[in-house]
Scaffold this motif. Structure first.
Motif, PDB file in Angstrom:
ATOM      1  N   MET A   1      37.509  45.014  37.757  1.00  0.00           N
ATOM      2  CA  MET A   1      38.413  45.031  38.882  1.00  0.00           C
ATOM      3  C   MET A   1      37.762  44.469  40.138  1.00  0.00           C
ATOM      4  O   MET A   1      38.422  43.838  40.948  1.00  0.00           O
ATOM      5  N   ALA A   2      36.479  44.701  40.285  1.00  0.00           N
ATOM      6  CA  ALA A   2      35.782  44.163  41.460  1.00  0.00           C
ATOM      7  C   ALA A   2      35.781  42.639  41.455  1.00  0.00           C
ATOM      8  O   ALA A   2      35.844  42.011  42.515  1.00  0.00           O
ATOM      9  N   ALA A   3      35.750  42.065  40.251  1.00  0.00           N
ATOM     10  CA  ALA A   3      35.778  40.603  40.162  1.00  0.00           C
ATOM     11  C   ALA A   3      37.103  40.056  40.680  1.00  0.00           C
ATOM     12  O   ALA A   3      37.138  38.975  41.291  1.00  0.00           O
ATOM     13  N   ASN A   4      38.187  40.779  40.464  1.00  0.00           N
ATOM     14  CA  ASN A   4      39.484  40.347  40.995  1.00  0.00           C
ATOM     15  C   ASN A   4      39.472  40.319  42.519  1.00  0.00           C
ATOM     16  O   ASN A   4      40.028  39.407  43.137  1.00  0.00           O
ATOM     17  N   VAL A  51      47.203  37.250  45.226  1.00  0.00           N
ATOM     18  CA  VAL A  51      47.901  38.402  44.647  1.00  0.00           C
ATOM     19  C   VAL A  51      48.265  38.130  43.190  1.00  0.00           C
ATOM     20  O   VAL A  51      48.142  39.013  42.339  1.00  0.00           O
ATOM     21  N   SER A  52      48.697  36.911  42.879  1.00  0.00           N
ATOM     22  CA  SER A  52      49.116  36.614  41.510  1.00  0.00           C
ATOM     23  C   SER A  52      47.956  36.675  40.530  1.00  0.00           C
ATOM     24  O   SER A  52      48.170  36.995  39.356  1.00  0.00           O
ATOM     25  N   GLN A  53      46.755  36.410  40.976  1.00  0.00           N
ATOM     26  CA  GLN A  53      45.632  36.466  40.043  1.00  0.00           C
ATOM     27  C   GLN A  53      45.357  37.889  39.581  1.00  0.00           C
ATOM     28  O   GLN A  53      44.794  38.093  38.526  1.00  0.00           O
ATOM     29  N   PHE A  54      45.788  38.886  40.332  1.00  0.00           N
ATOM     30  CA  PHE A  54      45.646  40.270  39.887  1.00  0.00           C
ATOM     31  C   PHE A  54      46.513  40.550  38.657  1.00  0.00           C
ATOM     32  O   PHE A  54      46.182  41.383  37.825  1.00  0.00           O
ATOM     33  N   PHE A  55      47.669  39.851  38.564  1.00  0.00           N
ATOM     34  CA  PHE A  55      48.584  40.105  37.467  1.00  0.00           C
ATOM     35  C   PHE A  55      48.271  39.265  36.229  1.00  0.00           C
ATOM     36  O   PHE A  55      48.529  39.707  35.111  1.00  0.00           O
TER      37      PHE A  55
END
Length: 59
Positions: A1-4, A51-55
């Motif tokens: 998650m930190a990489a995101n 934001v989209s890269q989180f999904f």
């Protein structure tokens, strides 16, 4: 998650770096209104990408 979070930060920094480079190295004068809209549009695009890269990206 930190990489995101790091990737989101990198996306925002790169887009703002492109804006700064374009505005500071441009040879022709640019109006304040055009600078403002370039800043707004580029930051909206960068925010959508960040934001989209989180999904779509699973690390």
């Amino acid at each position: 998650m930190a990489a995101n979070w790091w990737l989101a930060l990198i996306i925002m920094v790169v887009f703002n770096g492109i804006i700064a480079w374009t505005l500071f190295t441009g040879l022709e004068p640019v109006s304040r209104r055009a600078k403002k809209w370039l800043f707004i549009v580029a930051n909206v695009v960068a925010l959508v990408l960040a934001v989209s890269q989180f999904f779509w990206m699973d690390f």
